[in-house]
Enzyme design. Sequence first.
Site, PDB file in Angstrom:
ATOM      1  N   GLY A 150     -48.582   2.410 -23.419  1.00  0.00           N
ATOM      2  CA  GLY A 150     -48.815   1.546 -22.262  1.00  0.00           C
ATOM      3  C   GLY A 150     -50.013   0.618 -22.359  1.00  0.00           C
TER       4      GLY A 150
ATOM      5  NE  ARG B 250     -26.680   3.706 -24.354  1.00  0.00           N
ATOM      6  CZ  ARG B 250     -27.865   3.892 -24.933  1.00  0.00           C
ATOM      7  NH1 ARG B 250     -28.972   3.801 -24.239  1.00  0.00           N
ATOM      8  NH2 ARG B 250     -27.937   4.177 -26.217  1.00  0.00           N
TER       9      ARG B 250
ATOM     10  CG  MET C 280     -39.456   2.862 -26.912  1.00  0.00           C
ATOM     11  SD  MET C 280     -39.430   1.210 -27.662  1.00  0.00           S
ATOM     12  CE  MET C 280     -38.786   1.627 -29.279  1.00  0.00           C
ATOM     13  NE  ARG C 281     -32.677   6.120 -23.213  1.00  0.00           N
ATOM     14  CZ  ARG C 281     -32.026   6.928 -24.014  1.00  0.00           C
ATOM     15  NH1 ARG C 281     -32.629   7.450 -25.075  1.00  0.00           N
ATOM     16  NH2 ARG C 281     -30.767   7.229 -23.799  1.00  0.00           N
TER      17      ARG C 281
ATOM     18  CG  LEU D 268     -32.430  -1.229 -19.778  1.00  0.00           C
ATOM     19  CD1 LEU D 268     -33.393  -2.344 -19.397  1.00  0.00           C
ATOM     20  CD2 LEU D 268     -32.544  -0.055 -18.822  1.00  0.00           C
TER      21      LEU D 268
ATOM     22  CG  HIS E 229     -38.760  -8.364 -29.534  1.00  0.00           C
ATOM     23  ND1 HIS E 229     -38.255  -7.094 -29.707  1.00  0.00           N
ATOM     24  CD2 HIS E 229     -38.638  -8.989 -30.727  1.00  0.00           C
ATOM     25  CE1 HIS E 229     -37.839  -6.961 -30.954  1.00  0.00           C
ATOM     26  NE2 HIS E 229     -38.051  -8.090 -31.593  1.00  0.00           N
TER      27      HIS E 229
ATOM     28  CB  THR F 184     -29.392 -12.100 -21.050  1.00  0.00           C
ATOM     29  OG1 THR F 184     -29.628 -12.125 -22.455  1.00  0.00           O
ATOM     30  CG2 THR F 184     -30.105 -13.257 -20.365  1.00  0.00           C
TER      31      THR F 184
ATOM     32  CG  LEU G 133     -31.298  -4.980 -28.068  1.00  0.00           C
ATOM     33  CD1 LEU G 133     -31.787  -4.236 -26.832  1.00  0.00           C
ATOM     34  CD2 LEU G 133     -30.899  -4.007 -29.161  1.00  0.00           C
ATOM     35  CG  ASP G 134     -34.862  -7.145 -28.744  1.00  0.00           C
ATOM     36  OD1 ASP G 134     -35.427  -6.787 -27.696  1.00  0.00           O
ATOM     37  OD2 ASP G 134     -34.792  -6.435 -29.746  1.00  0.00           O
TER      38      ASP G 134
HETATM   39  C1  GRF Z   1     -45.283  -3.454 -27.839  1.00  0.00           C
HETATM   40  O1  GRF Z   1     -45.477  -3.707 -29.189  1.00  0.00           O
HETATM   41  C2  GRF Z   1     -44.212  -4.365 -27.291  1.00  0.00           C
HETATM   42  O2  GRF Z   1     -44.166  -5.593 -27.904  1.00  0.00           O
HETATM   43  C3  GRF Z   1     -42.964  -3.566 -27.572  1.00  0.00           C
HETATM   44  O3  GRF Z   1     -43.334  -2.232 -27.372  1.00  0.00           O
HETATM   45  C4  GRF Z   1     -44.718  -2.078 -27.607  1.00  0.00           C
HETATM   46  C5  GRF Z   1     -45.320  -1.384 -26.410  1.00  0.00           C
HETATM   47  O4  GRF Z   1     -46.650  -1.028 -26.624  1.00  0.00           O
HETATM   48  N1  GRF Z   1     -41.880  -4.012 -26.730  1.00  0.00           N
HETATM   49  P1  GRF Z   1     -47.522  -0.442 -25.437  1.00  0.00           P
HETATM   50  O5  GRF Z   1     -46.866   0.851 -24.966  1.00  0.00           O
HETATM   51  O6  GRF Z   1     -47.587  -1.476 -24.361  1.00  0.00           O
HETATM   52  O7  GRF Z   1     -48.859  -0.170 -26.063  1.00  0.00           O
END
Ligand code: GRF
Length: 217
Positions: free
Chosen positions: A16, A69, A94-95, A97, A113, A145, A148-149
């Site tokens: 975070g 999901r 990290m999921r 959606l 990203h 959208t 993904l990414d």
């Molecule tokens: C970051 O590198 C962001 O670009 C990616 O996930 C990471 C999150 O890092 N989507 P943190 O938990 O905010 O330190």
Amino acid sequence: MAQKKCQVAVLISGSGTNLQALIDAAAAEDAGFELCAVISNKADAYGLTRARDAGIPAAVVSHRDYADRESFDRALIECIDGHGAELVVLAGFMRILTPGFVRHYSGRLLNIHPSLLPKYQGLNTHQRALDAGDAEHGVTVHFVTEELDGGPPIVQAVVPVEPGDTAGILAKRVQQREHSIYPLAVRWFAGGRLRMDGERVLLDGELLPPSGRVIRD
Ligand code: GRF
């Protein structure tokens, strides 16, 4: 009377550091937004501690508690909407959606990203930039959208790739920029300056280029 601030929910899975940058930015008097909830799919995510330390409601919605999901995403929506969020910010969540979730928050769902999208969607972006011999690398904040990414970029920060860089060194350089452009994009949104328009983004009523606003060192 003070204007009501834009209510922002942040979704995390880990440390975070981006969340921390948003907590710090929200503390500024003219920020225009406040964090109404931090939601993690992992109970041990350090970002939950950051939220609690800042007095922000913190919740865990574990994907392990749901059969698929769709039901997990429905529980997430209930939690997010229950906190009155107007904007949803993915910060290391990290999921993947579901289309239903993405549609529910269409035009008010942001992600960060660590690459100059459309380059290097997916994981290991820093190593991939090194392996490709890129002279520049960076990070993108974009609307989400169903691809993904793949949603339209709002803002990109570009950093140089230096001789001798490792993926770790490059990640640190990129992360510093993450911590300034994510709060910037959230401030734009909170100020009513940002809008998704199909595959492009409008800032102050003007169409941004396909890469979004590009910020260089
Ligand atoms: C970051 O590198 C962001 O670009 C990616 O996930 C990471 C999150 O890092 N989507 P943190 O938990 O905010 O330190």
